[in-house]
Each structure stands twice: as structure tokens, then as C-alpha cells.
Design a protein around this motif. Structure first.
Motif, short mmCIF file in Angstrom:
data_model
loop_
_atom_site.label_atom_id
_atom_site.label_comp_id
_atom_site.label_asym_id
_atom_site.label_seq_id
_atom_site.Cartn_x
_atom_site.Cartn_y
_atom_site.Cartn_z
N MET A 371 -6.08 8.29 6.97
CA MET A 371 -6.87 9.89 7.17
C MET A 371 -6.83 9.89 5.92
N PHE A 372 -5.31 10.34 5.48
CA PHE A 372 -5.31 10.43 3.82
C PHE A 372 -5.52 10.30 2.44
N THR A 373 -6.19 8.69 2.82
CA THR A 373 -6.55 7.46 2.05
C THR A 373 -8.02 8.47 2.11
N ILE A 374 -8.97 8.23 3.11
CA ILE A 374 -10.09 8.56 3.02
C ILE A 374 -10.33 9.93 1.74
N GLY A 375 -9.53 11.03 3.00
CA GLY A 375 -9.53 12.26 1.82
C GLY A 375 -9.42 12.38 0.78
N GLY A 376 -8.68 11.10 0.44
CA GLY A 376 -7.75 11.06 -1.51
C GLY A 376 -9.14 10.31 -2.02
N ILE A 377 -9.94 9.72 -1.59
CA ILE A 377 -11.07 8.51 -2.17
C ILE A 377 -12.17 9.39 -2.15
N SER A 378 -12.11 10.75 -1.30
CA SER A 378 -13.32 11.61 -1.56
C SER A 378 -12.75 12.93 -2.41
N GLY A 379 -11.60 12.63 -2.85
CA GLY A 379 -10.96 13.90 -4.41
C GLY A 379 -11.78 13.34 -5.21
N VAL A 380 -11.39 12.00 -5.59
CA VAL A 380 -11.36 11.56 -6.64
C VAL A 380 -12.82 11.09 -7.43
#
Lengths: 638, 235
Positions: A371-380
Motif C-alpha cells: 500500500m505504501f508503494t502505491i502512495g509513494g508512486i502517486s507521491g512522485v
């Protein structure tokens, strides 16, 4: 801990009684303070969740009339404020308190009474900021409290009234109080980690949770002063009529945003790094492998903390800072994805070809990675100013930071709660209920927040209390609302499990998970003195050395096996007194001092409208604070 | 806790302690309080950095006077002279810097306690041994600085500059007020040490307690050097 020691007559009669209300009010034991943090923060987590449920109910369908616009403003402000400052940060603090001394082989924190003070200040600050919602007077300017919108000119006077509204005053005062709590705790933990490690516990042998907590404490002491200054300015504008945020007097409308986000972005890492630390304990344990790339995990944690201070203005791309500033902050934001990505790959590599046990904490830990990876990607995605201009202030951003904070912080904290509950209480949380909780939570979270990506990209703005039909948002909003209701069921299952397992859970024993670090070498729950004999550490995974040295591939090559006699689980229960270990006296002086601090801020709140009463209360609080401090500092610790 | 009365007086020695490092071994060999005060000072740097940055961002942005370095004539034709009185503040800065010297001598006096005076020691050597003299002197010079500040604030208000007047007033009073509050805390701290010294007597064992107070005091002085340079000297 009542379950451990047979109380001696002296213990019952004296001030060191181990149960009853007074023993909690006067406690200086880091484990008890950690437990207080845990219960209090979970209570605020439920309050924040209830606010979310009301928000989602209002937004379930177009043009709902469940709450008014004014109430809605209070709800989203308090949801954000509660979850950030009163739930996630203190849940992390619960683990700091309980775990750091146990992980580094210490008997308590460096300043046990200051630790109690931090907790009480947090509790009273939380009440100060939360209580007004019962009177429809809760803060209503967003968790970021943007000035000038939060100055008297824009949020001061209710329509058709001449009296200044106090809503944002509670927020301004409450956050300052909470800042004192966080700062005091941070000084304490920095000192504890630097100065109270067991012999042989070098910095590069510290458990990863302690390492990530160490980084967080530095973020706290460096990030809280700017927001404190911003809040002081705002309070002076509101109470004394200064001009810090008065555009008519020439003030810069961006001053608040800069000061707030210089704090606000490191705050993101303050919220996520402890969760990273927790899963870095869970994943090796249930993969039966040392953490992959320990050194790089440490360096990337430090790097995240360092770069975290250089990305704040990516929250401000839409205010028009100019191409140079936008480019620099865009670049820095892209850079910070690197150490974060390194962590994700290292966790995956930790699990790779491990003997994985899919326990509930392990599931939550794996969920964090995904889940953090999804949030991290939308962060980038937001790091690109042109893309950010499309996404800013839409539900896409709401989706992004909930994947980071719910998918990241909350998942990690749940992993930590399931993992450490046996250590804290001596009993397991029920595995079957835990699985139900996990899957409901996982599905509910994705059902709530994934559709927000779409409604956001379709242009739905944040912080609106209702919307018209026919804009393509209806379905996504309904899905999100159903997802929230699913989360309510999930949380209810968790609460039931949490409360019930205290007395009904299976007895755990000292090392129920076959874990590797020091906290598992002592009984569960730990005795008040933690370690009867302070152990000597020879590697990062001392308990695995004992069980089977081949498990522990310490890449440093310098590891000496720990002395087995130090790490034998203690079967006998002794009191500290019987073992001749000096323990801090219980004392309510920190509690008294904390009350003084909050009374002082209460007086300040009243000062604008009632000078004499406000000043009297303010001075009373100050006298209590100073008197309490003197009494505390001139009495012996142990 | 009455049964610990004997220990209580020992606690007063420890003064500002919560730590128990003087009983136990620590990882670095340093006392807990020493590490905590450095962490605290690090945090305070960010506090004053934020305050000073705000002052500099708002420098020259005030729409109405009085101004710090330039004359201002208001709509009614009233003339406001530049409000900062640099000679007076230079004097108060000198007083504060001298207090740091006195602080150094106070710490030295505590370290030298109990050592016999060399034969034929002069008045200065004797004076150097008096921790009460130097602690009192530091507090007095700090209080003197606060007196200067009170004078400065009241004369500014008389000349027409308050917190509300303009951006300069808001930022100036808040920044220097925060610094003044820090000096006040320092003076109270020094007076507490002086009180302990007078009642029980400080010994070389208490070096750390005085040392921590000294670190704080020097830090507050260094901040003032930055404030004096950036606000008063640079036009």
C-alpha cells in the motif's frame, strides 16, 4: 506489573503500590507510560475515525444534508488534526516508550519523570483541542490552519455576531501544548538512545525500530520549532492584534505556508518512519532471515530524514513561487523517492527465499509494503509541478496521502500492535479475529481510498461539504463511503479482540515469535526493572545467536556471540527491591506540572475576551508550572 | 517520601536533574543531562532561526512607520525619527557579553572549590574562588540587560511603536521578547544555583549542573550577537 510480582507488605503500604488509579497517575515506568499512550491514542483513533465516518456519510451521495457546512469544516479539520497529532504520532510514541529501552537493554528512559510529563501534556493538549467539538466550536480551518484564512479577519467572527469565534484558538493553543509534549519526549529518547545502550550495543547493532525512532527524534526537535513560531505569530495576531499575517499591513500571505510546511513535510516522515521501523522488526522475524541490507536501511532512513527538510515547498507549487524554486523542490522531491524505494526493495529482499510464516503481524507488514508503494508512486507524480497543478486540492491528493498514512503508518502500527501485544500484556491477540480484522481492513481501505484517485482526476475538490450530481463523481463517492463502513466493522473487530485478549488471549511467554532482539529475552510482560542483569551484546540478533548461530548472517563479520548467560529467559519473578535495583520513585509532580502548563494556555485563550479572568488563570497556571518544576527538580529520582 | 529526606538534599545537588547518570554507567561516559541540553540547544537554534528569518523576510516591508533605521513622516505631517537607539543597545550588548565572562568564572570557581589557596594569594585569586560572587554577577548582568530591554520597549511604545503598529513592531517585539524571555529563564536558573550555593554550598561534584546552566547562558548570548548584528547594525 501486578501479574508478576507477589506484592510485599512494604510495596502495598508504601508509595510504590503496583495497582490502582494512583499508581497510574504517578507512574514513571516507561512501559506503563507506553501503555497509557497506547490506550489514549487508540481512543483518539476511534474519535478521528468517527469524524471520518460522518464526513463520508455526508459525501455518500450528491447534495446530502447529513451535516451543515460549518459542522463539515469542523469535522475535516478535526479528523486531520486528530489522526496526525493525537492518533498516529502518539501510537508511535507508545512504541518508542515501550520498546526503545527494551531494545537497547536499558532499565528505563534517561529522564523517567520527563517522560511522564510528556504523556500528561499530550493527554491534556488532546482534550483541549478535541472537547470543543461537543459544543460545535471545534477548529474549522483545516489541519494545516492556513493563515491569513485562520486570522480574525477571515475566521474570527461568526456571521451576524460581533464576538470573535474561538474555534481556531483551541487549535492554536492545543498544537502548541502538543508540541511541548513531542519536544520533551524527543530530548528524552535522543539521550536514551545515545547514552543508555547495553554494553556491546553499538549504533550499527541497534534494532531497526530503534534506529528509525532515533531519526524521528531529530526530525521532531528540528521540525517543531518552526511550527511553534508560526503558531505563536498566529496566536499573537488573534489575541494581541499583531500584523504577522495581515496582508493589509504588508504581510506576506505565504509566510505561514513556508513555516508550516518546513514542519509539515518532516512531519510526514515523523508519521511513517516508526511504522517502517516496526515492519523492519516483523519481516525478519517471520521470514527467519536477518534484515536485508541493514546498513543501507540505516543510511536510507537518515537520508530520508535529511532530505525531508528540503522538500517542503512541493506543497506550494500552486502558489506561484517561480520556475527556479519549483524546479529545485521538484528535484528534491524526486530524490527522496530513492531512499524510500531502497527500503521497499530491502524488505522484499528480506522476505526472498525466507521461511515465511503468514501471521497477522506479517500480513499487516506486507500490506504496508504494497500500500505504501502505491502512495509513494502517486507521491512522485506530485513532484512534477505541471502534474501537481492538476492534482493539487483534489481528491487525488487525498487518495495519495491516505495510501501513505493509512496504507503505510496505520498498517505498520497494526503490525506492531499484533507483534508486540504479547510482550506488552503477556497474551496473544486472537489470530482468527486478527485475520478477519486484517482482510476487512485491507479491503475497506482500498475500497475507501482507491476510488478517490478517480474522483480526484475528474476534478472533485477537497474540503467541499457537498457536490452536484452528474459530474462523474457519484459512484466513486458511494464506493468510498461503503469502504469506510467496512473499516468501521474492521475496527470494531479489532477493538473487541484488543480488549478481550487482555484476559482471554493465549498465554504468550517471553519469546512467542522466535524473534531475535533483546526485548524478547525477558518475560512478558516485562518486570518493572526490565533486565535483572544488563546483557552484553555481540551482534544484531543476539537471540538468534543463542538458538542457532547459522540463522544470523551478520555481514559485518566482527560479531562476537553474545554471552548466553546474559540472555537466559528469567523464570523467577523478583521485585526490583529484592534484586537491589534502584527504580525511580512514583511521583505525580510531572502530572501537576503538566496541568499547570495547560491551565496557562487556557488562561491565554480567555485573555482576549476577559482580560482579568484570563490573566488570573494564566498566572495561576504559570505558578503551578514553576512550582511543580521546582518540586520535581529538587526531589531525588530514585 | 519523607523517609528520603536525606536523599532529598542530595537531589537538590543534582538540581535540574531527572537523570541518574551520576549513579550509573552511561554509553558515552557523559551525563544524560549534558546530551539532553545539547539536543535542546539544537532545537532552540531552529526556534530562533524561524524568528530571525521572519524578521528578515519582513524587513523593509512595513507600510507605515516608525521604521528602525529611517525617518518616517505620517499623513498628518508628524515626524518619527529612526527608532533604534544603537549606542544604548551597544551598551546592553556589552553587559550581556560580560555576563558570559562572569559565567565562565563561576564555573571555574565551582571546579576549584575545596582546593587550598596558594600561599600569598592576591585579591584576584581569592575572588576567583567565590562561586557566589560570579553566579550573582552573571545573574545581575543578565538582569541589567533585561532592564535595558524594558527601557527600550517602553521608550519605543512612547515614541509610537507597538506590537500592532506595523510589521516591524510585530516582528521586533516578538523576536527580542522571545530572547528576553530566555534571558529571564536564565536569570531565574542562576538565582536558583546561587540559592543552592548559599544554603548548601556547591562543590566540584556539582560542576555538571553549573556547566549545563552555562551552556544555556552562552547560547542565549550567542543568539543575541546574531540579533544585534542583523537587526541593529545592518541597516
Amino acid at each position: 506489573m501486578a501479574t508478576l510480582a507477589t506484592p510485599t507488605p512494604a510495596a502495598v503500604a508504601g508509595s510504590d503500590a503496583k495497582s490502582g488509579l494512583w499508581s497510574w497517575l504517578a507512574t514513571t515506568d516507561h512501559k506503563r507510560i507506553g501503555t497509557l499512550y497506547l490506550w489514549t491514542a487508540l481512543a483518539f483513533f476511534l474519535i478521528g475515525g468517527l469524524e471520518a465516518v460522518m464526513i463520508r456519510t455526508q459525501l455518500a451521495r450528491p447534495n446530502m444534508g447529513f451535516v451543515s457546512a460549518e459542522t463539515y469544516n469542523q469535522l475535516f479539520t478535526m479528523h486531520g488534526t486528530t489522526m496526525v497529532f493525537l492518533a498516529v504520532m502518539p501510537l508511535s510514541a507508545a512504541f518508542f516508550n515501550f520498546l526503545i529501552p527494551l531494545q537497547i537493554g536499558a532499565r528505563d528512559v534517561a529522564f523517567p519523570r520527563l517522560n511522564a510529563f510528556s504523556y500528561w501534556v499530550y493527554l491534556f493538549g488532546g482534550i483541549l483541542i478535541t472537547l470543543p467539538i461537543l459544543f460545535q466550536a471545534a477548529p474549522d480551518g483545516g489541519w494545516f490552519g492556513y493563515a491569513p484564512l485562520s486570522t480574525p479577519a477571515y475566521s474570527g467572527v461568526a456571521p451576524g455576531s460581533s464576538e470573535l469565534k474561538m474555534n481556531m484558538d483551541f487549535w492554536v493553543a492545543g498544537l502548541q501544548v502538543l508540541g511541548v509534549s513531542s519536544l520533551a519526549a524527543a530530548f528524552n529518547f535522543i539521550t536514551t538512545i545515545i547514552n543508555m545502550r547495553a554494553p556491546g550495543m553499538t549504533l550499527m547493532r541497534m534494532p531497526m525500530f530503534t534506529w528509525m525512532s532515533f531519526v524521528v527524534q531529530f526530525l521532531l526537535i528540528l521540525a517543531f520549532p518552526p511550527i511553534t513560531v508560526a503558531l505563536v505569530f498566529l496566536m499573537m495576531d488573534r489575541v494581541f492584534g499583531t500584523t504577522f499575517y495581515q496582508v493589509a499591513a504588508g504581510a506576506d500571505p505565504l509566510l505561514w505556508q513556508h513555516l508550516f510546511w518546513v514542519f509539515g513535510h518532516p512531519e510526514v516522515y515523523i508519521l511513517i518512519l516508526p511504522a517502517f521501523g516496526l515492519v523492519s522488526e516483523v519481516l525478519p522475524t517471520f521470514s527467519k532471515k536477518p534484515l536485508f541490507g541493514y546498513n543501507v536501511m540505516v543510511y536510507s532512513g537518515i537520508m530520508i530524514g535529511f532530505l525531508g527538510f528540503g522538500v517542503w515547498a512541493h506543497h506550494m507549487f500552486s502558489v506561484g513561487m517561480g520556475a527556479v524554486a519549483d524546479s529545485i523542490f521538484s528535484l528534491m522531491t524526486m530524490l527522496i523517492a530513492i531512499p524510500t524505494g531502497v527500503k521497499i526493495f530491502n524488505w522484499i529482499a528480506t522476505m526472498w527465499s525466507g521461511e515465511i510464516r503468514f501471521t497477522v503481524p506479517m500480513k499487516f507488514a506486507i500490506a504496508l509494503i504494497a500500500m505504501f508503494t502505491i502512495g509513494g508512486i502517486s507521491g512522485v507524480m506530485h513532484s512534477s509541478p505541471p502534474a501537481d497543478l492538476q492534482q493539487t486540492d483534489t481528491y487525488f491528493v487525498v487518495a495519495h496521502f491516505h495510501y501513505v498514512l493509512f496504507g503505510g503508518s496505520i498498517m505498520g502500527i497494526f503490525a506492531g500492535i499484533y507483534f508486540y501485544y504479547p510482550k506488552i500484556t503477556g497474551r496473544f491477540l486472537d489470530e482468527r479475529l486478527g485475520n478477519v480484522h486484517f482482510w476487512l481492513n485491507f479491503i475497506g481501505m482500498n475500497l475507501t481510498f482507491f476510488p478517490m484517485h478517480f474522483s480526484g482526476l475528474l476534478g472533485m475538490p477537497r474540503r467541499i461539504y457537498t457536490y452536484d450530481a452528474g459530474q462523474g463523481w457519484d459512484l466513486f463517492n458511494l464506493m468510498a463511503t461503503y469502504g469506510t463502513y467496512l473499516l468501521v466493522v474492521a475496527t470494531a473487530v479489532f477493538v473487541w479482540n484488543f480488549v478481550r485478549s487482555r484476559t482471554r488471549g493465549a498465554v504468550a511467554g517471553g519469546d512467542p515469535w522466535q524473534a531475535a532482539t533483546l526485548e524478547w529475552s525477558i518475560p512478558s510482560p516485562p518486570p518493572e526493572y526490565n533486565f535483572a542483569k544488563i546483557p552484553t551484546i555481540g551482534s544484531r540478533y543476539p537471540l538468534w545467536d543463542l538458538k542457532d548461530p547459522s540463522w544470523n548472517a551478520d555481514p559485518s563479520g566482527h560479531a562476537v556471540p553474545s554471552d548466553p548467560s546474559d540472555l537466559q529467559e528469567e523464570t523467577a519473578s523478583h521485585t526490583a527491591k529484592a534484586l537491589g535495583i534502584p527504580m525511580p520513585y512514583p511521583t505525580a509532580k510531572p502530572l501537576f506540572t503538566a496541568i499547570g502548563l495547560v491551565v496557562m494556555f487556557g488562561g491565554l485563550l480567555l485573555f482576549r475576551d476577559h482580560h482579568a479572568v484570563g490573566l488570573t488563570i494564566l498566572l495561576t497556571g504559570a505558578a503551578m508550572l514553576i512550582g511543580g518544576l521546582y518540586a520535581w527538580l529538587t526531589s531525588p529520582l530514585e | 517520601m519523607a523517609s528520603h529526606a536525606a536523599a532529598a538534599s542530595h537531589g537538590a545537588v543534582a538540581g535540574h536533574d531527572d537523570g541518574h547518570a551520576h549513579h550509573h554507567h552511561t554509553t558515552t561516559g557523559l551525563d544524560h543531562r549534558k546530551i539532553a541540553i545539547w539536543a535542546f540547544i539544537g532545537s532552540e537554534c531552529m526556534l530562533f532561526a524561524s524568528l530571525i528569518s521572519t524578521y528578515l523576510i519582513y524587513k523593509g516591508k512595513s507600510l507605515v512607520g516608525p521604521f528602525p533605521h529611517t525617518e518616517y513622516v505620517d499623513a498628518a505631517g508628524k515626524v518619527f525619527t529612526p527608532i533604534l537607539d544603537i549606542p544604548v543597545t551597544s551598551a546592553s550588548t556589552f553587559v550581556l557579553l560580560m555576563s558570559s565572562l562572569a559565567m565562565v568564572l563561576a564555573l571555574q570557581a565551582v571546579q576549584l572549590k575545596g582546593q587550598p589557596l596558594p600561599a600569598g594569594a592576591g585579591w584576584w585569586t581569592r575572588a576567583q574562588r567565590s562561586s557566589q560572587l560570579w553566579l550573582g554577577m552573571t545573574a545581575l548582568l543578565g538582569a541589567c540587560f533585561l532592564g535595558f530591554q524594558a527601557y527600550e520597549f517602553t521608550s519605543f511604545v512612547r515614541e509610537g511603536l507597538t506590537l500592532k503598529t506595523n510589521l516591524f513592531g510585530s516582528t521586533f517585539f516578538t523576536l527580542t521578547g522571545f530572547h528576553g524571555a530566555h534571558v529571564t529563564v536564565g536569570v531565574l536558573w542562576l538565582m536558583s544555583l546561587l540559592w543552592i550555593d548559599r544554603t548548601r554550598g556547591l562543590t566540584p561534584k556539582d560542576e555538571l549542573v553549573v556547566d549545563i546552566c552555562a551552556l544555556y547562558w552562552h547560547f542565549v548570548d550567542v543568539v543575541w550577537i546574531a540579533i544585534f548584528t542583523l537587526i541593529y547594525l545592518i541597516q
